[in-house]
Design an enzyme around this catalytic site. Structure first.
Site, PDB file in Angstrom:
ATOM      1  N   ARG A 114      -2.206  -0.133  -7.409  1.00 11.47           N
ATOM      2  CA  ARG A 114      -2.162   0.852  -8.496  1.00 11.47           C
ATOM      3  C   ARG A 114      -0.706   1.055  -8.925  1.00 11.47           C
ATOM      4  O   ARG A 114       0.212   0.815  -8.136  1.00 11.47           O
ATOM      5  CB  ARG A 114      -2.733   2.193  -7.995  1.00 11.47           C
ATOM      6  N   TYR A 122     -14.354   0.497   9.970  1.00  9.45           N
ATOM      7  CA  TYR A 122     -12.924   0.829  10.005  1.00  9.45           C
ATOM      8  C   TYR A 122     -12.366   0.478  11.386  1.00  9.45           C
ATOM      9  O   TYR A 122     -11.334  -0.170  11.515  1.00  9.45           O
ATOM     10  CB  TYR A 122     -12.736   2.318   9.731  1.00  9.45           C
ATOM     11  N   GLY A 145      -0.477   5.306  -0.894  1.00  4.33           N
ATOM     12  CA  GLY A 145      -1.383   6.144  -0.102  1.00  4.33           C
ATOM     13  C   GLY A 145      -0.686   7.305   0.585  1.00  4.33           C
ATOM     14  O   GLY A 145       0.503   7.563   0.355  1.00  4.33           O
ATOM     15  N   GLN A 146      -1.453   7.988   1.460  1.00  2.00           N
ATOM     16  CA  GLN A 146      -0.923   9.193   2.129  1.00  2.00           C
ATOM     17  C   GLN A 146       0.317   8.860   2.960  1.00  2.00           C
ATOM     18  O   GLN A 146       1.292   9.604   2.954  1.00  2.00           O
ATOM     19  CB  GLN A 146      -2.014   9.780   3.051  1.00  2.00           C
ATOM     20  N   GLY A 149       0.818  -1.217   0.000  1.00  2.00           N
ATOM     21  CA  GLY A 149       0.000   0.000   0.000  1.00  2.00           C
ATOM     22  C   GLY A 149       0.845   1.258   0.000  1.00  2.00           C
ATOM     23  O   GLY A 149       0.539   2.238   0.681  1.00  2.00           O
ATOM     24  N   LYS A 159      -9.664  -2.333  12.696  1.00  2.00           N
ATOM     25  CA  LYS A 159      -8.455  -1.944  13.439  1.00  2.00           C
ATOM     26  C   LYS A 159      -8.329  -2.732  14.750  1.00  2.00           C
ATOM     27  O   LYS A 159      -7.251  -3.186  15.112  1.00  2.00           O
ATOM     28  CB  LYS A 159      -8.450  -0.435  13.701  1.00  2.00           C
ATOM     29  N   ASP A 202       1.939  -1.626  -4.594  1.00  2.00           N
ATOM     30  CA  ASP A 202       0.545  -1.184  -4.470  1.00  2.00           C
ATOM     31  C   ASP A 202      -0.263  -1.900  -5.558  1.00  2.00           C
ATOM     32  O   ASP A 202       0.310  -2.485  -6.492  1.00  2.00           O
ATOM     33  CB  ASP A 202       0.450   0.343  -4.634  1.00  2.00           C
TER      34      ASP A 202
HETATM   35  C1  VAH Z   1      -9.376   8.418   8.959  1.00  2.00           C
HETATM   36  N1  VAH Z   1      -7.232   9.528   8.565  1.00  2.00           N
HETATM   37  O1  VAH Z   1      -9.837   9.531   9.185  1.00  2.00           O
HETATM   38  C2  VAH Z   1      -7.857   8.274   8.989  1.00  2.00           C
HETATM   39  C3  VAH Z   1      -7.378   7.952  10.361  1.00  2.00           C
HETATM   40  C4  VAH Z   1      -7.398   8.612  12.733  1.00  2.00           C
HETATM   41  C5  VAH Z   1      -8.053   8.785  11.429  1.00  2.00           C
HETATM   42  O2  VAH Z   1      -7.451   6.615  10.673  1.00  2.00           O
HETATM   43  O3  VAH Z   1     -10.049   7.431   8.724  1.00  2.00           O
END
Ligand code: VAH
Length: 337
Positions: free
Chosen positions: A58, A163, A33-34, A30, A167, A56
């Site tokens: 891409r 998300y 990404g940022q 990855g 995590k 990646d």
């Molecule tokens: C998001 N930038 O906003 C990510 C991050 C803590 C936030 O995991 O999903």
């Protein structure tokens, strides 16, 4: 015979005697990404261009990528990771593949499949090929029932976003692979990350990057979160240092592994807006809260306690809001004007 001894035995003897850091061979999953775009450059600066393979789904274009090995890897395909690990004799994997919070809420199964599919594959390959694995967690790993102020290192984690679920699952799986199989897994819970090189994609904290772009372009900023929405934040150089330092940390000092609270500052939109107004007195902002992002932000901590990271591996951020704002504006002026 002497030549054989020099090239085969001496390095191993030196390693034993001096325990000097043998150069790592690193695979970044990855890298587009940022975080990954800057990590590629920083890891290559530290370990050497040919010791860091960036990958990646891409295509990866540009000097930072092209100065060393590049691979196209779909991290949900375990054989693609295993092939690269074998080809480059990888001993450390930075697994950055994820769908960020707000985007994942629009497609929860994509969020789960990318986040967990990639992690399970990285952990299995790491188990079979004896690699260390870094996987970032996030303030997103906490939920509404977590203490919001001075959020402890060890506390309740009942996130209500996909998300966050990926995590927390990632933290538990990574710890399991360490205790059950001895895989050297390590992780940090990142706050919102702010950078000028690569725009973030689909996160709840993206506003803290977008506001700088609006100010430098002379545009009014439409803020997607309400005044008073505090979250932990960090400038990207500090995040990069954290990812390198934790993987270099003395494992005998680590009480925790997956995953360390790390933070540098906490602010709401009004505070960052006023920090920018010191440089742009006429800068305007209006609030237009976006329900999905607002609900996610409200479920996350206001400010984490990162004392364990400070005590166990020397975490210490270098950038506060004013220093970050100066550097963001300086670099965005070069990039945009
Ligand atoms: C998001 N930038 O906003 C990510 C991050 C803590 C936030 O995991 O999903």
């Amino acid at each position: 015979m002497r030549i054989v001894a020099y090239y085969i035995f001496l390095p191993n003897i030196l390693k034993l005697i001096f325990k000097y850091k043998t150069m790592k061979n690193i695979l970044i999953i990855g890298a587009g990404g940022q975080i990954g775009s800057e990590l590629t450059r920083n890891l290559r600066d530290v370990y050497g261009d040919n010791h860091v393979v960036c990958s990646d789904l891409r295509p990866l274009k540009g000097q930072d990528y092209e100065r060393g090995p590049i691979e196209r890897i779909d991290s949900t395909q375990v054989m693609q990771i295993a092939t690269a690990v074998k080809k480059y004799n990888i001993d450390t994997i930075y697994n950055l593949a994820a769908i960020l919070s707000a985007t994942a809420e629009l497609n929860p199964m994509l969020g789960w499949n990318v986040g967990i599919g990639s992690l399970v594959n990285c952990l299995e390959v790491a188990r079979l090929f004896n690699c260390a694995v870094f996987t970032p967690s996030s303030i997103g790993a906490f939920g509404p029932s977590t203490p919001h102020d001075n959020t402890p290192q060890d506390t309740i984690q009942r996130p209500n976003t996909i998300y966050g679920v990926t995590k927390v699952t990632g933290e538990l799986l990574s710890d399991y692979y360490f205790t059950r199989f001895g895989v050297d897994t390590r992780s940090v819970r990142f706050p919102g990350l702010i950078s000028h090189l690569t725009l973030p994609g689909g996160g709840t904290t993206d506003y803290a990057v977008e506001i700088y772009y609006a100010a430098v372009k002379g545009e009014k900023f439409v803020c997607p979160l309400k005044k008073g929405t505090f979250m932990d934040m960090m400038y990207m150089p500090d995040a990069q240092k954290a990812m390198i330092d934790i993987m270099e940390a003395d494992p005998s000092k680590l009480v925790h592994r997956n995953s360390f609270n790390v933070t540098a500052m906490s602010f709401d939109p009004e505070i960052i807006y006023n920090a920018i107004k010191k440089h742009y007195p006429n800068f305007e902002m209006v609030y237009e809260p976006e329900p999905i992002k607002q609900a996610i932000a409200d479920s996350w901590p206001n400010k984490m306690d990162d004392s364990c990271a400070r005590n166990e591996w020397g975490w210490k951020p270098q950038y506060d809001l004013d220093r970050m704002t100066e550097d963001m504006i300086l670099n965005l002026k070069k990039k945009l004007l």
